[in-house]
Design an enzyme around this catalytic site. Structure first.
Site, short mmCIF file in Angstrom:
data_model
loop_
_atom_site.label_atom_id
_atom_site.label_comp_id
_atom_site.label_asym_id
_atom_site.label_seq_id
_atom_site.Cartn_x
_atom_site.Cartn_y
_atom_site.Cartn_z
N ASN A 248 0.86 -1.18 0.00
CA ASN A 248 0.00 0.00 0.00
C ASN A 248 0.90 1.23 0.00
O ASN A 248 2.10 1.12 0.00
CB ASN A 248 -0.96 -0.03 1.21
CG ASN A 248 -0.21 -0.01 2.52
OD1 ASN A 248 0.54 0.93 2.79
ND2 ASN A 248 -0.35 -1.06 3.31
N LYS B 176 -11.54 -2.97 18.36
CA LYS B 176 -10.16 -3.44 18.59
C LYS B 176 -9.80 -3.39 20.07
O LYS B 176 -8.73 -3.80 20.47
CB LYS B 176 -9.18 -2.59 17.77
CG LYS B 176 -9.57 -2.52 16.27
CD LYS B 176 -8.45 -2.90 15.36
CE LYS B 176 -8.86 -2.82 13.91
NZ LYS B 176 -7.82 -3.33 13.00
N LYS C 123 -14.05 1.44 15.42
CA LYS C 123 -12.78 0.70 15.39
C LYS C 123 -12.17 0.64 16.80
O LYS C 123 -11.66 -0.38 17.24
CB LYS C 123 -11.83 1.40 14.42
CG LYS C 123 -10.83 0.51 13.73
CD LYS C 123 -10.31 1.16 12.45
CE LYS C 123 -10.92 0.57 11.19
NZ LYS C 123 -10.35 1.12 9.95
N PHE D 239 -4.40 3.80 14.80
CA PHE D 239 -4.76 4.81 13.80
C PHE D 239 -5.94 4.25 13.01
O PHE D 239 -6.10 3.03 12.95
CB PHE D 239 -3.58 5.06 12.84
CG PHE D 239 -2.61 6.11 13.31
CD1 PHE D 239 -1.80 5.87 14.41
CD2 PHE D 239 -2.52 7.34 12.66
CE1 PHE D 239 -0.90 6.85 14.85
CE2 PHE D 239 -1.62 8.31 13.09
CZ PHE D 239 -0.82 8.07 14.19
N LYS E 150 8.16 -18.07 -9.19
CA LYS E 150 7.43 -17.02 -9.91
C LYS E 150 6.30 -17.64 -10.73
O LYS E 150 6.50 -18.63 -11.41
CB LYS E 150 8.43 -16.30 -10.84
CG LYS E 150 7.85 -15.13 -11.62
CD LYS E 150 8.96 -14.37 -12.34
CE LYS E 150 8.38 -13.21 -13.13
NZ LYS E 150 7.96 -13.61 -14.51
N ASP F 177 -4.74 -6.13 5.50
CA ASP F 177 -5.75 -6.97 6.17
C ASP F 177 -5.70 -8.40 5.65
O ASP F 177 -6.12 -9.33 6.34
CB ASP F 177 -7.15 -6.38 5.93
CG ASP F 177 -7.32 -5.08 6.71
OD1 ASP F 177 -7.88 -4.12 6.16
OD2 ASP F 177 -6.84 -5.03 7.87
O1 PMT Z 1 2.99 6.12 6.45
P1 PMT Z 1 2.51 7.43 5.94
O2 PMT Z 1 2.74 7.61 4.48
O3 PMT Z 1 3.04 8.57 6.76
O4 PMT Z 1 0.89 7.45 6.11
C1 PMT Z 1 0.39 7.51 7.42
C2 PMT Z 1 -0.84 6.58 7.53
C3 PMT Z 1 -1.94 7.14 6.66
C4 PMT Z 1 -0.47 5.18 7.09
C5 PMT Z 1 -1.24 6.57 9.02
O5 PMT Z 1 -1.58 7.88 9.42
C6 PMT Z 1 -2.41 5.65 9.24
O6 PMT Z 1 -3.55 5.98 9.07
N1 PMT Z 1 -2.06 4.40 9.65
C7 PMT Z 1 -3.07 3.34 9.82
C8 PMT Z 1 -3.38 2.77 8.48
C9 PMT Z 1 -4.31 1.57 8.64
O7 PMT Z 1 -3.98 0.45 8.39
O8 PMT Z 1 -5.47 2.02 9.20
P2 PMT Z 1 -6.70 0.91 9.30
O9 PMT Z 1 -7.90 1.73 9.64
O10 PMT Z 1 -6.76 0.01 8.15
O11 PMT Z 1 -6.22 0.03 10.57
C10 PMT Z 1 -6.68 0.42 11.86
C11 PMT Z 1 -5.60 0.14 12.88
O12 PMT Z 1 -5.37 -1.26 12.99
C12 PMT Z 1 -4.25 0.77 12.57
O13 PMT Z 1 -3.68 1.16 13.81
C13 PMT Z 1 -3.44 -0.38 11.98
O14 PMT Z 1 -2.04 -0.23 12.27
C14 PMT Z 1 -4.03 -1.56 12.74
N2 PMT Z 1 -4.02 -2.83 12.00
C15 PMT Z 1 -4.76 -2.98 10.88
C16 PMT Z 1 -4.76 -4.21 10.26
C17 PMT Z 1 -4.02 -5.27 10.81
N3 PMT Z 1 -4.02 -6.47 10.24
N4 PMT Z 1 -3.30 -5.09 11.93
C18 PMT Z 1 -3.29 -3.87 12.54
O15 PMT Z 1 -2.62 -3.70 13.54
#
Ligand code: PMT
Length: 403
Positions: free
Chosen positions: A212, A344, A340, A326, A290, A280
């Site tokens: 991503n 979580k 969320k 985040f 490959k 995810d």
């Molecule tokens: O890295 P940059 O270019 O500076 O961009 C910053 C950012 C946009 C990536 C950052 O600010 C941000 O939003 N990070 C979280 C991105 C994300 O995966 O958000 P989400 O809403 O999909 O996930 C929610 C939370 O669960 C996040 O804390 C994520 O780290 C966590 N997560 C999600 C999926 C997973 N399998 N495990 C996790 O821990």
């Protein structure tokens, strides 16, 4: 220790200003960002053009320049640095600092700053030993101004004695020692923090992967800000070009599974901030060879990845005291972030709109909303480093009261 450190270099009017170009070069070689303020006296010895070319940044000279003021007010100039370094520091600027004068950009920035100040005095030996200068020096030292040098030796005026500005390596060493010392001190001293950052790469086959647009800027900034507050930080990061912040232990990973494992290995910790953009899903049965191009494109079956934030937030005796996630949303930002946080079971959520054009992914700024049990705080659009510093300060306040 100077990587990514922002130094506001104030160049006053002493012959030692001729050493400043070399000082800038050496600082930038070590990854520091240098921005210069040149006093009228300083400009007699070194040109703004030289300083601009070497620092790669604008040189600020005039307190009343409208363009400078509109682009970067003198207050912001003094606040955006990690340290203000006056080199050379003449008897005159030391006197102005000691008496709180602000009749030019340099002294105004020095009076307005909330950041540490370091001076490298440079003057004739008699001026240095004069009681007035020594009194000013004492005043400045009592205000926690750091002093490097001066050394003894041949002075430009032909005399010999104290007053010679320290050599560039000594100034660099003094700066490194300063930043070294400030790591591990501060409101979060003694606390351990785990920060996730950047994207994950989920293999499709030996050469292809799903990723991503996360650059790691926000997560790395959070790690740096927590370290500056004194925390012992483990940064678990996916593949990024972002430099590892000073004073932070880094674990580099690729997949979500590896990121979870690295986080669990870094436990116990009191603070967790999950800023990583974790995939995810992974590709089921991703092979080590490959995939050959056939008549039809291959079908990829996706499978759930472990949820790192939810795993670290789950109630239990090893659960960190403060777990922050985040939320990257394109619609219904606050509602989704609240949901969320509940789903979580983390304590806080930093919600950011990642719609195309928001610049959240990969950009230098971010607009976030801090969602906690007490409600939602809407923060203004800030540089990601400023977002990180503000978050780290909130965490420090929380730690003071609750940990
Ligand atoms: O890295 P940059 O270019 O500076 O961009 C910053 C950012 C946009 C990536 C950052 O600010 C941000 O939003 N990070 C979280 C991105 C994300 O995966 O958000 P989400 O809403 O999909 O996930 C929610 C939370 O669960 C996040 O804390 C994520 O780290 C966590 N997560 C999600 C999926 C997973 N399998 N495990 C996790 O821990």
């Amino acid at each position: 220790m100077l990587e990514n450190k922002r130094i506001l270099l104030i160049v006053a009017g002493g012959i030692a200003a001729v050493k400043v170009p070399d000082l800038i070069r050496r600082l930038r070689e070590r990854g520091a960002h240098v921005r210069c303020v040149l006093t009228k006296g300083g400009a007699q010895f070194v040109t703004p053009l030289t300083l601009a070319a070497l620092s790669g940044d604008k040189v600020y000279q005039d307190l009343f320049s409208l363009t400078d003021e509109s682009e970067m007010g003198h207050i912001r100039l003094s606040r955006e640095a990690d340290i203000l370094l006056v080199a050379p520091a003449t008897a005159d600027i030391m006197a102005k600092m000691a008496t709180g004068q602000a009749d030019d950009l340099a002294t105004t920035a020095l009076l307005a700053t909330d950041k540490p100040v370091m001076i490298a005095p440079s003057m004739n030996a008699m001026m240095w030993t004069h009681p007035a200068t020594q009194a000013n020096l004492l005043t400045l030292q009592n205000r926690e101004v750091k002093v490097v040098g001066p050394g003894a030796g041949d002075l430009a005026c032909g005399e010999v004695g104290d007053g010679r500005m320290s050599e560039v390596p000594e100034i660099i060493a003094a700066l490194s020692r300063f930043f070294q010392k400030t790591q591990g001190q501060g409101p979060l001293a003694g606390f351990r923090a785990i920060v996730t950052s950047g994207p994950t790469h989920e293999p499709i086959d030996a050469v292809r992967y799903i990723a991503n647009r996360s650059s790691g800027k926000q997560g790395h900034a959070v790690a740096a800000a927590l370290a500056e507050q004194g925390a012992k930080v483990t940064l678990v990061t996916g593949p990024t070009a972002e430099p590892v912040p000073d004073g932070v232990q880094v674990q580099k990973v690729e997949t979500a599974a590896q990121m979870l494992k690295a986080c669990q290995a870094a436990l116990p910790a009191e603070i967790v901030v999950c800023a990583a953009a974790v995939a995810d899903w992974k590709v089921e049965g991703a092979g080590v060879s490959k995939i050959k191009k056939g008549k039809a494109p291959p079908e990829l079956k996706l499978a759930e990845n472990p949820d790192i934030l939810a795993t670290l937030s789950a109630p239990g005796k090893d659960r960190p005291a403060l777990v922050i996630g985040f939320a990257a949303e394109t619609d219904n930002l606050i509602e989704n972030a609240k949901a969320k946080r509940a789903a979580k079971q983390c304590d806080w959520i930093v919600a950011n709109d990642v719609s195309p054009g928001s610049g959240a992914f990969g950009g230098d700024s971010n607009t976030v909303h801090l969602v906690t049990a007490d409600g939602v705080e809407n923060w203004p659009t800030l540089k990601k480093r400023a977002v990180a510093e503000r978050l780290a300060e909130r965490i420090a306040k929380f730690a003071e009261r609750n940990l």
